[in-house]
Design an enzyme around this catalytic site. Structure first.
Site, PDB file in Angstrom:
ATOM      1  N   CYS A  40      14.126  68.721 110.167  1.00  0.00           N
ATOM      2  CA  CYS A  40      15.544  68.923 110.456  1.00  0.00           C
ATOM      3  C   CYS A  40      16.265  67.591 110.651  1.00  0.00           C
ATOM      4  CB  CYS A  40      15.680  69.774 111.714  1.00  0.00           C
ATOM      5  SG  CYS A  40      17.370  69.905 112.351  1.00  0.00           S
ATOM      6  N   TYR A 164      25.466  71.092 103.670  1.00  0.00           N
ATOM      7  CA  TYR A 164      25.161  72.494 103.986  1.00  0.00           C
ATOM      8  C   TYR A 164      26.286  73.408 103.521  1.00  0.00           C
ATOM      9  CZ  TYR A 164      21.224  71.034 106.878  1.00  0.00           C
ATOM     10  OH  TYR A 164      20.025  70.508 107.309  1.00  0.00           O
TER      11      TYR A 164
END
Length: 289
Positions: A40, A164
């Protein structure tokens, strides 16, 4: 990966708000525990800062499995501090009514038995302001905080989160708007780094935030999130900058390309339903001579 509540009517991805936003208190050995993933980018920021500041003994860490299932992030072998097997257990122990995604990074307070924060934009700043010891770099110098904050906001809107927004978009217009921001920001950064070693005069929080997106760009975002106009390696200044940072142990030691690729391509079945992890790209991350 279920994103239903984070997809707007026009197909835009709108990231969920952070549920736990209390500031960290002063460092106390054994009190705070970081939960993070090498996969992440938001979590890797904290891992990098933790090493740069030399606070490993003050802030313990539990690394979750990069493959997230319907229960969320799994802790291989169970957490040595709390005993839980899934990060979701800590979220629900703190707020039994919580219904959002269980995200990393987050920090557990062992004295109060609750999650203090999953507010990823703020965690590194709290550490840089209050946990920095002697000899550690000043990643958030008081005299430059306004400039760093402005740069961090530009990076978030134009790159860190915009990849994203492009990858999770459910409409052509939403995708094109986001991906345009991504490459406008990369073009700006390429020009800024033409005669600079770092974004500012020395290594700062902004460099950490930029690096974690660049480290994933060609391996994941270019293909998986359709940020495919250009690659990182097509930007000579940015590519050299990313490799300079990668040569610093705190950046290198927390960058695991295998976990990064497996997490995105296997976990995000809404983007990659086959769960096939592509081979490559073959990149030499050693600094330019």
């Amino acid at each position: 990966m279920k994103l239903g509540r984070e997809i707007a009517d026009d197909g835009r991805f709108v990231r969920q708000p952070n549920r736990f936003t209390d500031p960290l208190g002063p460092p106390e050995p054994g009190r705070y525990r970081l939960y993070a993933s090498f996969a992440c980018p938001w979590a890797q920021r904290v891992l990098i800062v933790r090493e740069l500041l030399g606070i490993q003994d003050l802030l313990g860490v539990t690394i979750v499995d990069p493959i997230r299932d319907e229960k969320g992030w799994r802790i291989p072998g169970g957490d040595p501090v709390t005993g839980v097997e899934y990060l979701s257990e800590l979220y629900l122990a703190t707020d039994p009514g919580y219904t959002g995604r269980y995200t990393v990074p987050c920090i557990w307070d062992a004295h109060e038995n609750r999650l203090v924060t999953n507010d990823f934009p703020r965690i590194t700043l709290d550490l840089e302001r209050s946990w920095r010891g002697g000899g550690a770099p000043d990643l958030y110098p008081e005299s430059g905080r306004d400039q760093i904050d402005a740069m961090n906001e530009r990076l978030y809107r134009g790159l860190n989160n915009a990849v994203y927004e492009a990858g999770f978009a459910r409409g052509q217009a939403a995708y094109e708007e986001a991906v345009t921001r991504v490459f406008q920001t990369l073009d700006f950064l390429e020009e800024r780094l033409a005669d600079r070693t770092y974004l500012f005069h020395g290594l700062t929080d902004s460099d950490v935030r930029l690096y974690t997106t660049l480290a994933r760009f060609d391996a994941v975002y270019h293909y998986h999130f359709k940020c495919s106009i250009r690659r990182l390696v097509d930007y000579p200044n940015l590519w050299a900058y990313a490799r300079r940072l990668y040569a610093i142990p705190a950046f290198h030691d927390t960058t695991d390309f295998d976990q990064i690729k497996r997490h995105y391509y296997v976990t995000q079945t809404n983007v990659n339903p086959s769960r096939i992890v592509p081979l490559g790209p073959e990149l030499d991350w050693s600094p330019a001579s």
